[in-house]
Design an enzyme around this catalytic site. Structure first.
Site, PDB file in Angstrom:
ATOM      1  N   SER A 214     -38.238   3.436  24.432  1.00 48.51           N
ATOM      2  CA  SER A 214     -38.468   4.839  24.059  1.00 48.51           C
ATOM      3  C   SER A 214     -37.976   5.704  25.208  1.00 48.51           C
ATOM      4  CB  SER A 214     -39.967   5.082  23.867  1.00 48.51           C
ATOM      5  OG  SER A 214     -40.252   6.472  23.786  1.00 48.51           O
TER       6      SER A 214
ATOM      7  N   TYR B 146     -48.963   3.604  25.879  1.00 53.32           N
ATOM      8  CA  TYR B 146     -47.656   3.524  25.217  1.00 53.32           C
ATOM      9  C   TYR B 146     -46.529   3.648  26.243  1.00 53.32           C
ATOM     10  CZ  TYR B 146     -43.873   4.793  21.928  1.00 53.32           C
ATOM     11  OH  TYR B 146     -42.692   4.832  21.215  1.00 53.32           O
TER      12      TYR B 146
HETATM   13  N1  LIG Z   1     -40.245   7.690  15.786  1.00 52.85           N
HETATM   14  C1  LIG Z   1     -40.170   8.034  17.063  1.00 52.85           C
HETATM   15  O1  LIG Z   1     -40.224   9.204  17.415  1.00 52.85           O
HETATM   16  C2  LIG Z   1     -39.995   6.967  18.125  1.00 52.85           C
HETATM   17  C3  LIG Z   1     -39.641   7.370  19.417  1.00 52.85           C
HETATM   18  C4  LIG Z   1     -39.464   6.414  20.415  1.00 52.85           C
HETATM   19  C5  LIG Z   1     -39.647   5.078  20.123  1.00 52.85           C
HETATM   20  N2  LIG Z   1     -40.002   4.706  18.842  1.00 52.85           N
HETATM   21  C6  LIG Z   1     -40.203   3.288  18.598  1.00 52.85           C
HETATM   22  O2  LIG Z   1     -39.430   2.884  17.506  1.00 52.85           O
HETATM   23  C7  LIG Z   1     -39.997   1.710  16.923  1.00 52.85           C
HETATM   24  C8  LIG Z   1     -40.022   1.878  15.415  1.00 52.85           C
HETATM   25  O3  LIG Z   1     -40.896   2.938  15.116  1.00 52.85           O
HETATM   26  P1  LIG Z   1     -40.680   3.930  13.880  1.00 52.85           P
HETATM   27  O4  LIG Z   1     -40.563   5.278  14.438  1.00 52.85           O
HETATM   28  O5  LIG Z   1     -39.645   3.397  12.968  1.00 52.85           O
HETATM   29  O6  LIG Z   1     -42.140   3.858  13.241  1.00 52.85           O
HETATM   30  P2  LIG Z   1     -42.689   3.198  11.902  1.00 52.85           P
HETATM   31  O7  LIG Z   1     -44.172   3.316  12.005  1.00 52.85           O
HETATM   32  O8  LIG Z   1     -42.000   3.795  10.726  1.00 52.85           O
HETATM   33  O9  LIG Z   1     -42.238   1.674  12.020  1.00 52.85           O
HETATM   34  C9  LIG Z   1     -42.889   0.761  12.860  1.00 52.85           C
HETATM   35  C10 LIG Z   1     -43.103  -0.511  12.053  1.00 52.85           C
HETATM   36  O10 LIG Z   1     -43.631  -1.502  12.949  1.00 52.85           O
HETATM   37  C11 LIG Z   1     -44.639  -2.207  12.244  1.00 52.85           C
HETATM   38  N3  LIG Z   1     -45.561  -2.802  13.215  1.00 52.85           N
HETATM   39  C12 LIG Z   1     -46.359  -2.158  14.096  1.00 52.85           C
HETATM   40  N4  LIG Z   1     -47.057  -3.053  14.801  1.00 52.85           N
HETATM   41  C13 LIG Z   1     -46.699  -4.285  14.367  1.00 52.85           C
HETATM   42  C14 LIG Z   1     -47.077  -5.612  14.708  1.00 52.85           C
HETATM   43  N5  LIG Z   1     -48.011  -5.839  15.655  1.00 52.85           N
HETATM   44  N6  LIG Z   1     -46.491  -6.636  14.086  1.00 52.85           N
HETATM   45  C15 LIG Z   1     -45.559  -6.423  13.122  1.00 52.85           C
HETATM   46  N7  LIG Z   1     -45.172  -5.189  12.720  1.00 52.85           N
HETATM   47  C16 LIG Z   1     -45.740  -4.133  13.353  1.00 52.85           C
HETATM   48  C17 LIG Z   1     -45.320  -1.142  11.389  1.00 52.85           C
HETATM   49  O11 LIG Z   1     -46.078  -1.714  10.329  1.00 52.85           O
HETATM   50  C18 LIG Z   1     -44.117  -0.350  10.919  1.00 52.85           C
HETATM   51  O12 LIG Z   1     -43.588  -0.867   9.710  1.00 52.85           O
HETATM   52  C19 LIG Z   1     -41.355   1.539  17.589  1.00 52.85           C
HETATM   53  O13 LIG Z   1     -41.271   0.549  18.605  1.00 52.85           O
HETATM   54  C20 LIG Z   1     -41.610   2.893  18.220  1.00 52.85           C
HETATM   55  O14 LIG Z   1     -42.460   2.834  19.347  1.00 52.85           O
HETATM   56  C21 LIG Z   1     -40.169   5.617  17.853  1.00 52.85           C
END
Ligand SMILES: NC(=O)c1ccc[n+]([C@@H]2O[C@H](COP(=O)([O-])OP(=O)(O)OC[C@H]3O[C@@H](n4cnc5c(N)ncnc54)[C@H](O)[C@@H]3O)[C@@H](O)[C@H]2O)c1
Length: 245
Positions: free
Chosen positions: A142, A155
Protein backbone atom coordinates in the site's frame (compact mmCIF):
# COMPACT_ATOMS: atom_id res chain seq x y z
CA UNK A 1 0.27 -12.79 -28.37
CA UNK A 2 -1.43 -12.76 -24.98
CA UNK A 3 0.94 -11.76 -22.18
CA UNK A 4 0.15 -14.65 -19.82
CA UNK A 5 -0.66 -17.45 -22.27
CA UNK A 6 -1.00 -20.79 -20.39
CA UNK A 7 0.39 -19.34 -17.18
CA UNK A 8 -1.22 -20.53 -13.94
CA UNK A 9 -1.93 -17.66 -11.56
CA UNK A 10 -3.08 -17.80 -7.94
CA UNK A 11 -4.91 -14.62 -6.90
CA UNK A 12 -5.70 -14.14 -3.22
CA UNK A 13 -8.53 -11.81 -2.34
CA UNK A 14 -9.59 -12.89 -5.80
CA UNK A 15 -13.35 -12.37 -5.78
CA UNK A 16 -13.55 -8.65 -4.92
CA UNK A 17 -12.01 -5.30 -5.81
CA UNK A 18 -8.44 -5.27 -7.15
CA UNK A 19 -8.12 -9.08 -7.07
CA UNK A 20 -11.29 -9.69 -9.10
CA UNK A 21 -10.43 -7.09 -11.73
CA UNK A 22 -6.94 -8.55 -12.03
CA UNK A 23 -8.46 -12.01 -12.50
CA UNK A 24 -10.57 -10.64 -15.41
CA UNK A 25 -7.49 -9.13 -17.05
CA UNK A 26 -5.29 -12.20 -16.44
CA UNK A 27 -7.91 -14.48 -18.05
CA UNK A 28 -8.11 -12.11 -21.05
CA UNK A 29 -4.31 -12.43 -21.30
CA UNK A 30 -4.51 -16.23 -21.43
CA UNK A 31 -3.89 -17.22 -17.79
CA UNK A 32 -5.63 -19.99 -15.87
CA UNK A 33 -6.61 -18.56 -12.52
CA UNK A 34 -7.06 -19.92 -9.02
CA UNK A 35 -9.21 -17.51 -7.03
CA UNK A 36 -8.59 -17.65 -3.29
CA UNK A 37 -10.75 -15.91 -0.72
CA UNK A 38 -12.21 -16.60 2.72
CA UNK A 39 -15.50 -15.16 1.47
CA UNK A 40 -17.22 -17.50 -0.96
CA UNK A 41 -20.38 -15.39 -1.41
CA UNK A 42 -19.86 -14.38 -5.05
CA UNK A 43 -17.33 -17.06 -5.86
CA UNK A 44 -19.49 -19.33 -8.01
CA UNK A 45 -20.96 -16.56 -10.13
CA UNK A 46 -17.50 -15.04 -10.62
CA UNK A 47 -15.99 -18.37 -11.71
CA UNK A 48 -18.97 -18.73 -14.10
CA UNK A 49 -18.29 -15.24 -15.48
CA UNK A 50 -14.63 -16.04 -16.16
CA UNK A 51 -15.23 -19.50 -17.63
CA UNK A 52 -18.17 -18.13 -19.66
CA UNK A 53 -15.65 -15.94 -21.47
CA UNK A 54 -13.65 -19.03 -22.39
CA UNK A 55 -11.24 -18.76 -19.46
CA UNK A 56 -10.17 -21.43 -17.00
CA UNK A 57 -10.79 -20.65 -13.35
CA UNK A 58 -11.38 -22.39 -10.04
CA UNK A 59 -12.18 -21.07 -6.58
CA UNK A 60 -10.57 -22.32 -3.36
CA UNK A 61 -11.97 -21.05 -0.07
CA UNK A 62 -9.11 -20.24 2.29
CA UNK A 63 -7.92 -17.91 5.01
CA UNK A 64 -4.46 -16.77 3.90
CA UNK A 65 -3.37 -16.68 7.55
CA UNK A 66 -4.10 -20.40 8.04
CA UNK A 67 -1.23 -22.78 7.23
CA UNK A 68 -3.69 -25.61 6.65
CA UNK A 69 -5.88 -23.58 4.28
CA UNK A 70 -2.89 -22.30 2.31
CA UNK A 71 -1.46 -25.81 1.94
CA UNK A 72 -4.84 -26.85 0.53
CA UNK A 73 -4.76 -23.96 -2.00
CA UNK A 74 -1.51 -25.33 -3.44
CA UNK A 75 -2.79 -28.91 -3.40
CA UNK A 76 -5.92 -27.87 -5.36
CA UNK A 77 -3.85 -25.76 -7.75
CA UNK A 78 -1.38 -28.54 -8.53
CA UNK A 79 -4.15 -31.17 -8.77
CA UNK A 80 -6.07 -28.98 -11.26
CA UNK A 81 -3.42 -27.13 -13.26
CA UNK A 82 -0.14 -28.90 -12.40
CA UNK A 83 2.00 -25.84 -11.57
CA UNK A 84 2.11 -22.25 -10.29
CA UNK A 85 3.68 -19.55 -12.49
CA UNK A 86 2.27 -16.40 -10.90
CA UNK A 87 1.11 -15.44 -7.43
CA UNK A 88 -0.85 -12.23 -6.95
CA UNK A 89 -0.61 -12.10 -3.16
CA UNK A 90 -3.34 -9.57 -2.58
CA UNK A 91 -5.78 -10.51 0.23
CA UNK A 92 -5.91 -7.87 2.92
CA UNK A 93 -8.01 -6.24 5.59
CA UNK A 94 -8.02 -2.71 6.96
CA UNK A 95 -8.17 -1.66 10.62
CA UNK A 96 -8.96 1.98 11.30
CA UNK A 97 -9.08 2.78 15.00
CA UNK A 98 -7.19 5.07 17.38
CA UNK A 99 -4.24 3.11 18.76
CA UNK A 100 -5.31 3.62 22.38
CA UNK A 101 -8.57 1.84 21.55
CA UNK A 102 -7.16 -0.94 19.37
CA UNK A 103 -7.11 -4.29 21.16
CA UNK A 104 -4.08 -6.53 20.83
CA UNK A 105 -6.36 -9.11 19.20
CA UNK A 106 -7.36 -6.56 16.52
CA UNK A 107 -3.72 -5.65 15.96
CA UNK A 108 -2.73 -9.33 15.69
CA UNK A 109 -5.57 -10.10 13.30
CA UNK A 110 -4.55 -7.29 10.93
CA UNK A 111 -0.87 -8.20 10.96
CA UNK A 112 -1.66 -11.88 10.70
CA UNK A 113 -3.70 -11.42 7.48
CA UNK A 114 -1.80 -8.53 5.87
CA UNK A 115 1.79 -9.53 6.67
CA UNK A 116 1.91 -13.14 7.95
CA UNK A 117 -0.59 -14.27 5.31
CA UNK A 118 1.47 -12.60 2.59
CA UNK A 119 4.56 -14.48 3.81
CA UNK A 120 2.77 -17.82 4.10
CA UNK A 121 1.25 -17.74 0.62
CA UNK A 122 4.54 -16.52 -0.92
CA UNK A 123 6.57 -19.21 0.84
CA UNK A 124 4.52 -22.04 -0.64
CA UNK A 125 4.55 -20.36 -4.07
CA UNK A 126 8.34 -20.24 -3.91
CA UNK A 127 8.52 -23.96 -3.04
CA UNK A 128 6.38 -24.78 -6.10
CA UNK A 129 8.22 -22.33 -8.38
CA UNK A 130 11.60 -23.79 -7.43
CA UNK A 131 10.35 -27.18 -8.67
CA UNK A 132 9.41 -25.82 -12.10
CA UNK A 133 12.28 -23.38 -12.68
CA UNK A 134 10.78 -20.06 -11.68
CA UNK A 135 7.83 -17.71 -11.45
CA UNK A 136 6.62 -14.28 -10.48
CA UNK A 137 5.17 -12.98 -7.22
CA UNK A 138 3.32 -9.68 -6.89
CA UNK A 139 2.49 -8.68 -3.31
CA UNK A 140 -0.10 -6.02 -2.61
CA UNK A 141 1.38 -3.56 -0.14
CA UNK A 142 0.00 0.00 0.00
CA UNK A 143 1.12 3.60 -0.19
CA UNK A 144 0.75 3.26 3.58
CA UNK A 145 3.74 0.99 3.51
CA UNK A 146 5.70 4.16 2.61
CA UNK A 147 4.04 6.81 4.73
CA UNK A 148 2.27 6.83 8.08
CA UNK A 149 -1.22 7.98 8.99
CA UNK A 150 -3.07 8.37 12.27
CA UNK A 151 -5.46 5.59 13.32
CA UNK A 152 -4.01 2.80 11.16
CA UNK A 153 -0.90 1.67 13.05
CA UNK A 154 -1.46 -2.07 12.58
CA UNK A 155 -2.31 -1.83 8.88
CA UNK A 156 0.55 0.56 8.13
CA UNK A 157 3.06 -1.56 10.05
CA UNK A 158 1.93 -4.66 8.17
CA UNK A 159 2.12 -2.97 4.76
CA UNK A 160 5.56 -1.52 5.53
CA UNK A 161 6.52 -5.09 6.39
CA UNK A 162 5.21 -6.31 3.03
CA UNK A 163 7.50 -3.85 1.22
CA UNK A 164 10.62 -5.09 3.02
CA UNK A 165 9.50 -8.72 2.73
CA UNK A 166 9.29 -8.05 -1.01
CA UNK A 167 12.81 -6.62 -1.15
CA UNK A 168 14.19 -9.54 0.83
CA UNK A 169 12.49 -12.25 -1.23
CA UNK A 170 13.42 -10.48 -4.45
CA UNK A 171 17.09 -10.57 -3.44
CA UNK A 172 16.95 -14.12 -2.10
CA UNK A 173 15.61 -15.58 -5.36
CA UNK A 174 17.15 -13.15 -7.87
CA UNK A 175 19.39 -15.83 -9.39
CA UNK A 176 16.73 -18.53 -9.28
CA UNK A 177 14.31 -16.98 -11.75
CA UNK A 178 11.67 -15.95 -9.19
CA UNK A 179 10.89 -12.25 -9.38
CA UNK A 180 9.14 -10.64 -6.41
CA UNK A 181 7.69 -7.13 -6.55
CA UNK A 182 4.95 -5.20 -4.78
CA UNK A 183 2.11 -2.99 -5.88
CA UNK A 184 1.51 0.02 -3.62
CA UNK A 185 -1.98 1.33 -4.35
CA UNK A 186 -3.28 4.68 -3.24
CA UNK A 187 -6.99 5.12 -2.49
CA UNK A 188 -8.83 2.77 -4.84
CA UNK A 189 -12.58 2.54 -5.30
CA UNK A 190 -13.25 -0.94 -3.85
CA UNK A 191 -15.47 -2.34 -1.08
CA UNK A 192 -12.60 -2.01 1.44
CA UNK A 193 -13.33 1.77 1.59
CA UNK A 194 -16.58 2.78 3.32
CA UNK A 195 -18.93 4.64 0.92
CA UNK A 196 -19.32 7.66 3.24
CA UNK A 197 -15.52 8.11 3.41
CA UNK A 198 -14.85 8.19 -0.32
CA UNK A 199 -15.32 11.95 -0.88
CA UNK A 200 -12.81 12.74 1.87
CA UNK A 201 -10.29 10.46 0.17
CA UNK A 202 -10.91 12.04 -3.26
CA UNK A 203 -10.27 15.44 -1.70
CA UNK A 204 -6.88 14.43 -0.24
CA UNK A 205 -5.68 12.76 -3.46
CA UNK A 206 -3.77 15.16 -5.78
CA UNK A 207 -5.71 13.89 -8.82
CA UNK A 208 -8.96 14.52 -6.88
CA UNK A 209 -10.38 11.09 -7.61
CA UNK A 210 -10.06 7.52 -6.43
CA UNK A 211 -8.12 5.02 -8.51
CA UNK A 212 -9.99 2.15 -10.12
CA UNK A 213 -9.44 -1.59 -9.84
CA UNK A 214 -8.89 -1.62 -13.62
CA UNK A 215 -5.94 0.77 -13.20
CA UNK A 216 -4.49 -1.52 -10.50
CA UNK A 217 -5.01 -4.62 -12.66
CA UNK A 218 -2.95 -3.06 -15.48
CA UNK A 219 -0.11 -2.35 -13.04
CA UNK A 220 -0.30 -5.92 -11.71
CA UNK A 221 -0.17 -7.28 -15.26
CA UNK A 222 3.00 -5.27 -15.85
CA UNK A 223 4.59 -6.74 -12.71
CA UNK A 224 3.38 -10.28 -13.43
CA UNK A 225 4.41 -10.40 -17.07
CA UNK A 226 7.74 -10.31 -18.91
CA UNK A 227 7.19 -6.57 -19.44
CA UNK A 228 8.91 -6.14 -16.06
CA UNK A 229 11.55 -8.83 -16.66
CA UNK A 230 14.46 -6.81 -15.17
CA UNK A 231 12.54 -5.76 -12.04
CA UNK A 232 12.72 -7.54 -8.70
CA UNK A 233 12.62 -6.66 -4.99
CA UNK A 234 10.91 -3.42 -5.88
CA UNK A 235 7.61 -1.59 -5.75
CA UNK A 236 5.25 0.17 -8.10
CA UNK A 237 3.31 2.95 -6.40
CA UNK A 238 0.08 3.86 -8.17
CA UNK A 239 -1.59 6.48 -6.01
CA UNK A 240 -2.78 9.52 -7.99
CA UNK A 241 0.19 11.47 -6.64
CA UNK A 242 -0.50 10.96 -2.92
CA UNK A 243 3.02 9.99 -1.82
CA UNK A 244 4.62 12.68 -4.01
CA UNK A 245 3.24 15.29 -1.57
N1 LIG B 1 -8.72 -0.07 -1.94
C1 LIG B 1 -7.71 0.66 -1.49
O1 LIG B 1 -7.81 1.87 -1.34
C2 LIG B 1 -6.38 0.01 -1.17
C3 LIG B 1 -5.26 0.83 -0.96
C4 LIG B 1 -4.03 0.25 -0.67
C5 LIG B 1 -3.92 -1.12 -0.58
N2 LIG B 1 -5.03 -1.91 -0.78
C6 LIG B 1 -4.86 -3.34 -0.64
O2 LIG B 1 -5.35 -3.99 -1.78
C7 LIG B 1 -5.70 -5.34 -1.47
C8 LIG B 1 -7.05 -5.65 -2.08
O3 LIG B 1 -8.00 -4.83 -1.45
P1 LIG B 1 -9.29 -4.26 -2.20
O4 LIG B 1 -9.21 -2.80 -2.12
O5 LIG B 1 -9.48 -4.94 -3.50
O6 LIG B 1 -10.41 -4.67 -1.14
P2 LIG B 1 -11.56 -5.77 -1.17
O7 LIG B 1 -12.11 -5.78 0.22
O8 LIG B 1 -12.48 -5.50 -2.31
O9 LIG B 1 -10.78 -7.13 -1.47
C9 LIG B 1 -10.03 -7.80 -0.50
C10 LIG B 1 -10.39 -9.27 -0.59
O10 LIG B 1 -9.52 -9.98 0.30
C11 LIG B 1 -10.30 -10.97 0.95
N3 LIG B 1 -9.65 -11.33 2.21
C12 LIG B 1 -9.43 -10.53 3.28
N4 LIG B 1 -8.82 -11.23 4.24
C13 LIG B 1 -8.64 -12.49 3.78
C14 LIG B 1 -8.07 -13.67 4.32
N5 LIG B 1 -7.57 -13.69 5.57
N6 LIG B 1 -8.03 -14.78 3.56
C15 LIG B 1 -8.55 -14.78 2.31
N7 LIG B 1 -9.13 -13.70 1.74
C16 LIG B 1 -9.17 -12.56 2.48
C17 LIG B 1 -11.65 -10.30 1.17
O11 LIG B 1 -12.68 -11.25 1.44
C18 LIG B 1 -11.82 -9.58 -0.15
O12 LIG B 1 -12.47 -10.39 -1.11
C19 LIG B 1 -5.62 -5.43 0.05
O13 LIG B 1 -4.40 -6.04 0.44
C20 LIG B 1 -5.63 -3.98 0.49
O14 LIG B 1 -4.99 -3.77 1.74
C21 LIG B 1 -6.24 -1.37 -1.07
Amino acid sequence: MAKLQDKVAIITGGVSGIGAETARLFVKEGAKVVLVDWNDQNAKSFVDELTGQGGEAIFVKADVASEEDVANVYKETIDTFGKVDILFNNAGIGAVKPTEKLTYAEYRKTVSVDLDGTFLVAQLAIKEMLKTGGGVIVNTASMYGWVGSPGSAAYNAAKGGVINLTRSLGLEYATRNIRVNALCPGYIDTPIIPEDYKQTLRDVTPMKRLGTSEEMAKAVLFLASDDSSFMTGNTLTVDGGFTAQ
